[in-house]
Design an enzyme around this catalytic site. Structure first.
Site, mmCIF file in Angstrom:
data_model
loop_
_atom_site.group_PDB
_atom_site.id
_atom_site.type_symbol
_atom_site.label_atom_id
_atom_site.label_comp_id
_atom_site.label_asym_id
_atom_site.label_seq_id
_atom_site.Cartn_x
_atom_site.Cartn_y
_atom_site.Cartn_z
ATOM 1 N N ASP A 82 0.849 -1.196 0.000
ATOM 2 C CA ASP A 82 0.000 0.000 0.000
ATOM 3 C C ASP A 82 0.888 1.251 0.000
ATOM 4 O OD1 ASP A 82 -2.423 1.376 0.160
ATOM 5 O OD2 ASP A 82 -2.441 1.364 2.359
ATOM 6 N N HIS A 83 0.626 2.177 -0.905
ATOM 7 C CA HIS A 83 1.357 3.454 -0.963
ATOM 8 C C HIS A 83 2.880 3.301 -1.042
ATOM 9 C CE1 HIS A 83 -2.140 6.013 -0.431
ATOM 10 N NE2 HIS A 83 -2.573 5.157 0.461
ATOM 11 N N ASP A 104 2.877 5.005 -5.472
ATOM 12 C CA ASP A 104 2.113 6.236 -5.261
ATOM 13 C C ASP A 104 2.961 7.439 -5.667
ATOM 14 O OD1 ASP A 104 0.665 8.378 -4.465
ATOM 15 O OD2 ASP A 104 0.344 7.705 -2.402
ATOM 16 N N ALA A 215 -11.514 4.976 2.279
ATOM 17 C CA ALA A 215 -12.935 4.637 2.133
ATOM 18 C C ALA A 215 -13.563 4.080 3.409
ATOM 19 C CB ALA A 215 -13.087 3.651 0.975
ATOM 20 N N ASP A 258 -8.831 0.880 6.300
ATOM 21 C CA ASP A 258 -7.906 0.676 7.416
ATOM 22 C C ASP A 258 -8.507 1.261 8.699
ATOM 23 O OD1 ASP A 258 -5.816 0.332 9.124
ATOM 24 O OD2 ASP A 258 -4.387 1.563 8.048
HETATM 25 P P1 13P Z 1 -9.045 4.806 5.552
HETATM 26 O O1 13P Z 1 -8.162 5.644 6.418
HETATM 27 O O2 13P Z 1 -10.277 5.542 5.132
HETATM 28 O O3 13P Z 1 -9.368 3.471 6.162
HETATM 29 O O4 13P Z 1 -8.229 4.504 4.189
HETATM 30 C C1 13P Z 1 -7.275 3.481 4.128
HETATM 31 C C2 13P Z 1 -6.472 3.522 2.874
HETATM 32 O O5 13P Z 1 -6.775 4.198 1.910
HETATM 33 C C3 13P Z 1 -5.283 2.653 2.825
HETATM 34 O O6 13P Z 1 -4.531 2.853 1.656
HETATM 35 O O1 G3H Z 2 -3.528 4.714 3.646
HETATM 36 C C1 G3H Z 2 -2.864 4.342 4.579
HETATM 37 C C2 G3H Z 2 -3.207 3.350 5.586
HETATM 38 O O2 G3H Z 2 -4.256 3.767 6.402
HETATM 39 C C3 G3H Z 2 -1.977 2.951 6.329
HETATM 40 O O3 G3H Z 2 -1.709 3.778 7.400
HETATM 41 O O4 G3H Z 2 0.706 4.389 7.157
HETATM 42 O O5 G3H Z 2 -0.425 4.458 9.399
HETATM 43 O O6 G3H Z 2 0.082 2.254 8.315
HETATM 44 P P1 G3H Z 2 -0.232 3.732 8.112
HETATM 45 ZN ZN ZN Z 3 -4.534 4.857 0.917
#
Ligand code: 13P
Ligand code: G3H
Ligand code: ZN
Length: 312
Positions: A82-83, A104, A215, A258
């Site tokens: 993720d990201h 990203d 979301a 998340d």
């Molecule tokens: P939320 O903070 O809305 O749960 O989004 C999580 C997210 O986009 C993780 O990449």
């Molecule tokens: O979009 C990001 C997620 O909510 C992850 O959050 O970087 O605190 O692990 P984090």
């Molecule tokens: Zn995200």
């Protein structure tokens, strides 16, 4: 059953008018809660790991836990970065067995985003790893990204076709008004998403999977429970479930969640410890926490994503 990439999942989701839930994992109870719910409902699911999760849990532990979940559930699971902030973190995940990565580049200017994303795609596709790119910027705070509401910007639909063609990405995250974290709208503000942008993107990219970050719906009952048992969270507003359902029926094939998992776990741990002040065995409060993850993920699959039965 090995870990899978997201190609077939997204094809089926697009055709079926539903979305796959992509849930962030940081520890064993979260992996177990998510995958138990997915198993119960026979739903495909994506488990995603952020840079913060890698720092917290060590990427090897996270990957091995997700591999254990595949063995236990026999579900088609995607292990996704993720990201991803740069080429090196994407490469490291690809080399260690992730089946999908996000690069990203949304905070770079357009041409730099294209070049960076293309570089990751060229590397990833050699190993059958799928790549998510991003155009437009969400507001909100994560461990490694902090974007103020003023700096956030909606995706420009006029750019999406060029971006996808030149980079070769397999899916695209867009900004239509969602944001990261629990505080998505100002107090009293009515949640709104730019469905016009989503529709226009869908027209320009037929049958192409779109991703919605930020979301979480931030259910008021969890915030209320956290505050009832000693928390001090200000009122928080998330994305209404009916809007997410609508997006899932359109081009959105992946919905990232998340914060809702964090809220559900924290509410259940606070309640458990308040009601059982003598407990000190972590298993006693992590069991309700894991059950809370299971419950919220099952709710998302049934009510928001529409992905029940998609693992068949
Ligand atoms: P939320 O903070 O809305 O749960 O989004 C999580 C997210 O986009 C993780 O990449
Ligand atoms: O979009 C990001 C997620 O909510 C992850 O959050 O970087 O605190 O692990 P984090
Ligand atoms: Zn995200």
């Amino acid at each position: 059953m090995p870990l899978v990439n997201s190609v077939e999942m997204f094809k089926k989701a697009y055709a079926g008018g539903y979305a796959i839930g992509a849930f962030n994992v940081n520890n064993m109870e979260i992996v177990q809660g998510i995958t138990e719910a997915a198993k119960e409902l026979n739903s495909a699911v994506i488990l995603q790991v952020s840079a913060g999760a890698r720092k917290y849990a060590n990427p090897v532990y996270l990957r091995k836990m997700v591999e254990a979940a595949v063995e236990v559930t026999q579900l088609p699971l995607v292990l996704h970065l993720d990201h991803g902030a740069d080429f090196d973190i994407c490469k490291s995940c690809i080399d260690s067995g992730f089946t999908s990565v996000m690069i990203d580049g949304s905070h770079h200017d357009y041409e730099d985003n294209v070049a960076l994303t293309k570089k990751v795609v060229e590397y990833a596709h050699q190993f059958n790893v799928t790549v998510e790119g991003e155009l437009g910027q969400l507001a909100g705070i994560e461990d490694d990204v902090n974007v103020s509401a003023e700096d956030a910007s909606y995706t420009n639909p006029a750019q999406v076709q060029d971006f996808v063609e030149r980079t070769g990405v397999d899916s695209l995250a867009i900004a239509i008004g969602t944001s990261h974290g629990a505080y998505k709208f100002k107090p009293g503000q009515k949640p709104q998403l730019r469905f016009d942008i989503l529709e226009e993107v869908g027209k320009r990219l037929p049958e192409f999977p779109i991703v919605l970050h930020g979301a979480s719906s931030v259910m008021p009952e969890y915030v209320a429970m956290i505050n009832k048992y000693g928390g001090q969270m200000p009122d928080a507003i998330g994305i209404p479930e009916d809007m997410l359902r609508q997006a899932a029926k359109m081009a959105v094939c992946k919905i990232n969640v998340d914060s809702d998992i964090r809220l559900a776990m924290t509410a259940s741990v606070r309640r458990h410890l308040a009601e059982n002040p003598s407990h000190f065995d972590p298993r006693q409060y992590l069991t309700p926490a894991r059950n809370a993850v299971h419950e919220i993920v099952a709710h998302k699959i049934k009510t928001v994503l529409g992905s029940e039965g998609s693992a068949l």
